[in-house]
Design a protein around this motif. Structure first.
Motif, PDB file in Angstrom:
ATOM      1  N   ARG A   1       6.932  -8.899  -1.604  1.00  0.00           N
ATOM      2  CA  ARG A   1       5.500  -8.570  -1.545  1.00  0.00           C
ATOM      3  C   ARG A   1       5.191  -7.458  -2.553  1.00  0.00           C
ATOM      4  O   ARG A   1       6.068  -6.685  -2.933  1.00  0.00           O
ATOM      5  CB  ARG A   1       5.081  -8.138  -0.137  1.00  0.00           C
ATOM      6  N   ALA A   2       3.921  -7.388  -2.926  1.00  0.00           N
ATOM      7  CA  ALA A   2       3.476  -6.349  -3.855  1.00  0.00           C
ATOM      8  C   ALA A   2       3.259  -5.041  -3.101  1.00  0.00           C
ATOM      9  O   ALA A   2       2.963  -5.030  -1.905  1.00  0.00           O
ATOM     10  CB  ALA A   2       2.188  -6.773  -4.548  1.00  0.00           C
ATOM     11  N   LEU A   3       3.405  -3.944  -3.802  1.00  0.00           N
ATOM     12  CA  LEU A   3       3.150  -2.638  -3.193  1.00  0.00           C
ATOM     13  C   LEU A   3       1.658  -2.451  -2.968  1.00  0.00           C
ATOM     14  O   LEU A   3       0.841  -2.858  -3.798  1.00  0.00           O
ATOM     15  CB  LEU A   3       3.688  -1.529  -4.095  1.00  0.00           C
TER      16      LEU A   3
ATOM     17  N   ILE B   1       9.417   3.742  -3.502  1.00  0.00           N
ATOM     18  CA  ILE B   1       8.960   2.372  -3.216  1.00  0.00           C
ATOM     19  C   ILE B   1       9.275   1.989  -1.780  1.00  0.00           C
ATOM     20  O   ILE B   1       8.459   1.342  -1.094  1.00  0.00           O
ATOM     21  CB  ILE B   1       9.596   1.389  -4.215  1.00  0.00           C
ATOM     22  N   GLU B   2      10.448   2.382  -1.306  1.00  0.00           N
ATOM     23  CA  GLU B   2      10.828   2.044   0.065  1.00  0.00           C
ATOM     24  C   GLU B   2       9.864   2.669   1.071  1.00  0.00           C
ATOM     25  O   GLU B   2       9.495   2.054   2.076  1.00  0.00           O
ATOM     26  CB  GLU B   2      12.265   2.507   0.331  1.00  0.00           C
TER      27      GLU B   2
ATOM     28  N   TRP C   1       4.415   1.211   4.564  1.00  0.00           N
ATOM     29  CA  TRP C   1       3.083   1.535   5.072  1.00  0.00           C
ATOM     30  C   TRP C   1       2.318   0.262   5.421  1.00  0.00           C
ATOM     31  O   TRP C   1       2.432  -0.759   4.730  1.00  0.00           O
ATOM     32  CB  TRP C   1       2.286   2.334   4.038  1.00  0.00           C
ATOM     33  N   ARG C   2       1.543   0.360   6.451  1.00  0.00           N
ATOM     34  CA  ARG C   2       0.661  -0.744   6.841  1.00  0.00           C
ATOM     35  C   ARG C   2      -0.771  -0.308   6.562  1.00  0.00           C
ATOM     36  O   ARG C   2      -1.327   0.527   7.291  1.00  0.00           O
ATOM     37  CB  ARG C   2       0.850  -1.091   8.325  1.00  0.00           C
TER      38      ARG C   2
ATOM     39  N   GLU D   1      -5.107   9.096  -2.407  1.00  0.00           N
ATOM     40  CA  GLU D   1      -4.533   8.719  -1.116  1.00  0.00           C
ATOM     41  C   GLU D   1      -3.004   8.714  -1.185  1.00  0.00           C
ATOM     42  O   GLU D   1      -2.326   9.134  -0.244  1.00  0.00           O
ATOM     43  CB  GLU D   1      -5.045   7.343  -0.699  1.00  0.00           C
ATOM     44  N   LEU D   2      -2.472   8.262  -2.310  1.00  0.00           N
ATOM     45  CA  LEU D   2      -1.025   8.285  -2.491  1.00  0.00           C
ATOM     46  C   LEU D   2      -0.508   9.713  -2.487  1.00  0.00           C
ATOM     47  O   LEU D   2       0.519  10.022  -1.869  1.00  0.00           O
ATOM     48  CB  LEU D   2      -0.645   7.593  -3.802  1.00  0.00           C
TER      49      LEU D   2
END
Length: 437
Positions: free
Chosen positions: A187-189, A214-215, A220-221, A230-231
């Motif tokens: 899936r894409a980040l 990345i992990e 995150w949902r 936000e990041l």
């Protein structure tokens, strides 16, 4: 007691979670990202492998660029047993066990690639301990270090190894790694373009750090892709790598000095800021700025040295963080000042001449003669008092008798030294006229 020495990786327990960095570990040298300059057929490692003549190596590079992975894959490609140790946790008794095991393998027809992580942590005696086993072929040593090998490793060890420089991963390299991770995850980040760029920047050229980020992000949902701000709220920015007593210290102060010398105030401010952000002592920077003023600007702008001293004193009075602004003023002033090493070059030439001419006496006419004997043997005889001469200049020779007059100081046509050049030419003409007359 757990085995200190990591040989070929043991199979993971079925169902046990594996970190993303482990799952994405390259299985061939062609899969290694960002080190084509050493792994390509034209690169040093590619050429060695093609010739079938792998030598002992020192892999020098920042964290997270593939040093361990490359060492393991080199062992695979050359059919050598891979043994990994860390200089942090390994003592002399442990090394003896490693060497004994390598001897047994050799007797059974298999060589050993010994990978030593953080090899610069070993002291001189420990480093010397590798030499006989490297020379007789018991081990092929591959050391990994983040520090400059020429400073941290013995000359004997370096002479028996080839230093391979690995580079920090570029943003393009990190993007390739991120795409590989997304393929593995399926899936894409959940990030928009700006946030994705910010995540790559946070990794600071470290592939392992990127995969850890990345992990976190992949877990995150969220209902929509996150933006840069936000990041930033969810992830802490990784601290820049900077060792105030190590290689990064010297790299960055060199970059600052050369940016000032190159008259680039923006680059100079950037490296100045990088050092401050890394925790450098502003007093060290103040000292180096003053050195730049006397070495690279000199008399082209006589105010430069005073600007630096004033900035240094201002920092001492204000302290941090306000005092750093005074030093920043000095950085910009030095970068934009006219540059000259005229006096610096003259000083070095004069020192060299002084060493070559030994103990030649000054000419007698400029020696003091406080006693009758000294007057009788000619001390002070024939001295011309410059204030009594026409134009306040006698033109006498002040070098030792018989020494050909040298020229040390040759000011360039820049800044205030243009005026000094005119004065030198003026006095040279007067000297020629007076001595000729």
């Amino acid at each position: 007691m757990a085995d200190l020495f990591d040989t070929d990786p043991k199979p993971t327990t079925p169902g046990a979670p594996r970190p993303l960095a482990d799952r994405l570990r390259p299985r061939a040298l062609s899969e290694v990202i960002g080190q084509d300059q050493v792994l390509s057929p034209e690169g040093p490692l590619g050429a060695m492998l093609a010739a079938g003549s792998l030598s002992s190596l020192i892999l020098w590079g920042p964290p997270g660029v593939g040093k361990t992975t490359i060492a393991r894959l080199l062992a695979d490609q050359t059919d050598l047993a891979f043994v990994q140790i860390s200089a942090i946790f390994t003592g002399v008794p442990d090394l003896k066990k490693v060497f004994e095991s390598a001897k047994i393998r050799r007797q059974n027809g298999q060589g050993t690639l010994l990978f030593v992580d953080e090899i610069h942590r070993f002291n001189k005696a420990q480093q010397d301990g590798f030499l006989p086993y490297m020379e007789d072929g018991t081990i092929l040593l591959v050391g990994a270090t983040t520090e400059n090998p020429s400073f941290e490793l013995n000359a004997a060890l370096l002479s028996r190894s080839q230093v391979i420089v690995l580079e920090r991963l570029s943003l393009a390299d990190l993007e390739r790694l991120a795409q590989r991770a997304e393929k593995e995850l399926g899936r894409a980040l959940p990030l928009n373009g700006e946030a994705r760029d910010a995540m790559l920047e946070m990794a600071d050229g470290d592939g392992r750090a990127l995969l850890n980020l990345i992990e976190q992000v992949a877990a995150w949902r969220v209902e929509r892709p996150l933006g840069r701000e936000e990041l930033a709220k969810r992830l802490m920015r990784r601290a820049a790598r900077y060792d105030k007593s190590g290689d990064e210290h010297y790299n960055l102060i060199s970059a600052l000095h050369k940016s000032v010398r190159g008259s680039d105030p923006d680059a100079a401010l950037y490296w100045f800021a990088r050092m401050l952000e890394g925790g450098e002592d502003p007093r060290f920077l103040a000292r180096r700025l003053t050195r730049m003023a006397v070495e690279d600007i000199g008399l082209a702008d006589p105010q430069a040295q005073a600007i630096c001293i004033d900035a240094w004193q201002t920092y001492e009075r204000l302290g941090s963080p306000e005092g750093e602004l005074a030093l920043a003023n000095a950085v910009v002033y030095l970068a934009l000042a006219p540059k000259s090493n005229g006096v610096y070059a003259a000083y070095k030439a004069a020192r060299a001449s002084a060493r070559e001419t030994g103990s030649l006496m000054p000419p007698r006419h400029i020696l003091n003669a406080p006693t009758r004997l000294m007057k009788e043997i000619g001390y002070g005889s024939g001295y011309n008092y410059d204030h009594d001469a026409e134009d306040g200049f006698s033109g006498q020779d002040y070098f030792p008798e018989g020494m050909k007059r040298p020229v040390f100081y040759m000011p360039p046509e820049r800044g205030f030294e243009r005026e000094l050049r005119k004065r030198i030419d003026y006095f040279a003409k007067l000297r020629a006229r007076r001595q000729g007359g």
